[in-house]
Design an enzyme around this catalytic site. Structure first.
Site, PDB file in Angstrom:
ATOM      1  N   GLU A   1       0.856  -1.199   0.000  1.00  0.00           N
ATOM      2  CA  GLU A   1       0.000   0.000   0.000  1.00  0.00           C
ATOM      3  C   GLU A   1       0.882   1.235   0.000  1.00  0.00           C
ATOM      4  O   GLU A   1       2.021   1.201   0.481  1.00  0.00           O
ATOM      5  CB  GLU A   1      -0.926  -0.017   1.216  1.00  0.00           C
TER       6      GLU A   1
ATOM      7  N   ASP B   1       4.846   1.167  -4.292  1.00  0.00           N
ATOM      8  CA  ASP B   1       4.184   0.749  -5.518  1.00  0.00           C
ATOM      9  C   ASP B   1       4.518  -0.705  -5.833  1.00  0.00           C
ATOM     10  O   ASP B   1       5.691  -1.073  -5.948  1.00  0.00           O
ATOM     11  CB  ASP B   1       4.654   1.665  -6.654  1.00  0.00           C
TER      12      ASP B   1
ATOM     13  N   ASP C   1      -7.797   1.183  -7.378  1.00  0.00           N
ATOM     14  CA  ASP C   1      -8.242   2.495  -7.845  1.00  0.00           C
ATOM     15  C   ASP C   1      -8.914   2.353  -9.206  1.00  0.00           C
ATOM     16  O   ASP C   1      -8.326   1.785 -10.137  1.00  0.00           O
ATOM     17  CB  ASP C   1      -7.064   3.453  -7.946  1.00  0.00           C
TER      18      ASP C   1
ATOM     19  N   LYS D   1     -12.589   7.668 -15.590  1.00  0.00           N
ATOM     20  CA  LYS D   1     -12.680   8.384 -16.858  1.00  0.00           C
ATOM     21  C   LYS D   1     -11.956   7.613 -17.958  1.00  0.00           C
ATOM     22  O   LYS D   1     -10.871   7.068 -17.729  1.00  0.00           O
ATOM     23  CB  LYS D   1     -12.083   9.780 -16.712  1.00  0.00           C
TER      24      LYS D   1
ATOM     25  N   ASP E   1     -16.114  -2.732  -7.814  1.00  0.00           N
ATOM     26  CA  ASP E   1     -17.502  -2.278  -7.911  1.00  0.00           C
ATOM     27  C   ASP E   1     -17.708  -1.387  -9.134  1.00  0.00           C
ATOM     28  O   ASP E   1     -18.707  -0.677  -9.221  1.00  0.00           O
ATOM     29  CB  ASP E   1     -17.916  -1.531  -6.632  1.00  0.00           C
TER      30      ASP E   1
ATOM     31  N   THR F   1     -15.741  -4.354   3.628  1.00  0.00           N
ATOM     32  CA  THR F   1     -15.013  -3.175   4.088  1.00  0.00           C
ATOM     33  C   THR F   1     -15.868  -1.926   3.893  1.00  0.00           C
ATOM     34  O   THR F   1     -16.875  -1.931   3.177  1.00  0.00           O
ATOM     35  CB  THR F   1     -13.702  -3.004   3.317  1.00  0.00           C
TER      36      THR F   1
ATOM     37  N   PHE G   1     -15.115   0.598   2.159  1.00  0.00           N
ATOM     38  CA  PHE G   1     -15.064   0.991   0.756  1.00  0.00           C
ATOM     39  C   PHE G   1     -16.117   0.230  -0.038  1.00  0.00           C
ATOM     40  O   PHE G   1     -16.851   0.815  -0.846  1.00  0.00           O
ATOM     41  CB  PHE G   1     -13.673   0.723   0.182  1.00  0.00           C
ATOM     42  N   GLU G   2     -16.205  -1.081   0.179  1.00  0.00           N
ATOM     43  CA  GLU G   2     -17.214  -1.866  -0.521  1.00  0.00           C
ATOM     44  C   GLU G   2     -18.614  -1.418  -0.135  1.00  0.00           C
ATOM     45  O   GLU G   2     -19.511  -1.349  -0.978  1.00  0.00           O
ATOM     46  CB  GLU G   2     -17.027  -3.352  -0.213  1.00  0.00           C
TER      47      GLU G   2
END
Length: 240
Positions: A101, A128, A150, A154, A186, A218, A220-221
């Protein structure tokens, strides 16, 4: 095509990826002085540097009793706030976990769990994953997890997405025969891309699956569910 990464051979025999753009969004969020001091202390104890020679898991996850060399290693890429990494490490103590992370708050949360939970079978890579992969040898991972990377929604940003042909090839090189690539998102068109690139890798077999019980829900989910976005899980096994 703009933004497509290139694969190059490494000394280990497992290919590495070169990308012209980052695959993660930089999120600026400072730590309190106390939390920063903890981060600085724990990162020295529990992190694995991005740069260096090929890793030996028996050294990376060494403990006082000596490590069982048959233990599987999980590479958990982009663990975000760390909830799933921590909960799955508790539930699966027979796996060693290497979490990757770039964002300080999530990293220090996992370091806190390693130190105080404790979770001595977990290590952190602060940086990374693309830059780190040269340290991971061929056929050395039991599981690779990429949960909710991530999304780069776009169209002009799609070249930044982590899960593309080049990355799937490089990760498959590092999976044991029988090892699993586990993905979740998602974002509908990202799920389609994940499915496309994994189906194109001849050494993998699998596809879209029902939500696995062992994958924790989580925050985020939950935000995705609250927004009405469908969750897609994919699982692939390396067969050759």
């Amino acid at each position: 095509m703009r933004g497509i990464g290139t694969l190059t051979d490494s000394e280990s025999g497992a290919r590495v990826v070169a990308r012209p753009a980052s695959t993660f969004k930089v999120r600026r969020r400072g730590l309190s002085p106390k939390r920063q001091a903890e981060f600085d202390e724990w990162i020295e104890k529990w992190s694995v540097p991005i740069d260096g020679p090929l890793l030996d898991w028996n050294d990376t996850f060494a403990n006082a009793d000596g490590r069982d060399p048959e233990r599987g290693v999980v590479l958990d890429i982009g663990f975000g706030h760390g909830e799933s990494t921590i909960q799955m490490a508790r539930a699966q103590p027979d796996y060693d976990v290497l979490g990757v992370e770039v964002h300080d708050p999530g990293v220090v949360t996992v370091l806190d769990a390693i130190e105080n939970d404790p979770l001595p079978h977990v290590r952190v890579v602060y940086g990374d994953v693309i830059q780190f992969l040269h340290r991971v040898g061929p056929e050395s991972l039991r599981i690779v997890r990429v949960f909710f990377p991530d999304p780069w929604k776009k169209p002009r940003q799609h070249h930044r997405r982590l899960v593309r042909h080049d990355m799937v090839t490089a990760l498959t090189d590092r999976l044991e025969i029988g090892g699993e690539l586990q993905l979740a998102t998602d974002i509908v068109d990202y799920a389609e891309l994940m499915h496309e690139v994994c189906e194109a890798e001849p050494r993998l077999t699998g596809g879209i699956v029902e939500r696995p019980d062992e994958r924790p829900l989580t925050r985020f989910e939950q935000r995705g569910l609250d927004a009405g976005r469908p969750i897609t899980d994919l699982r692939y096994r390396r067969t050759s």
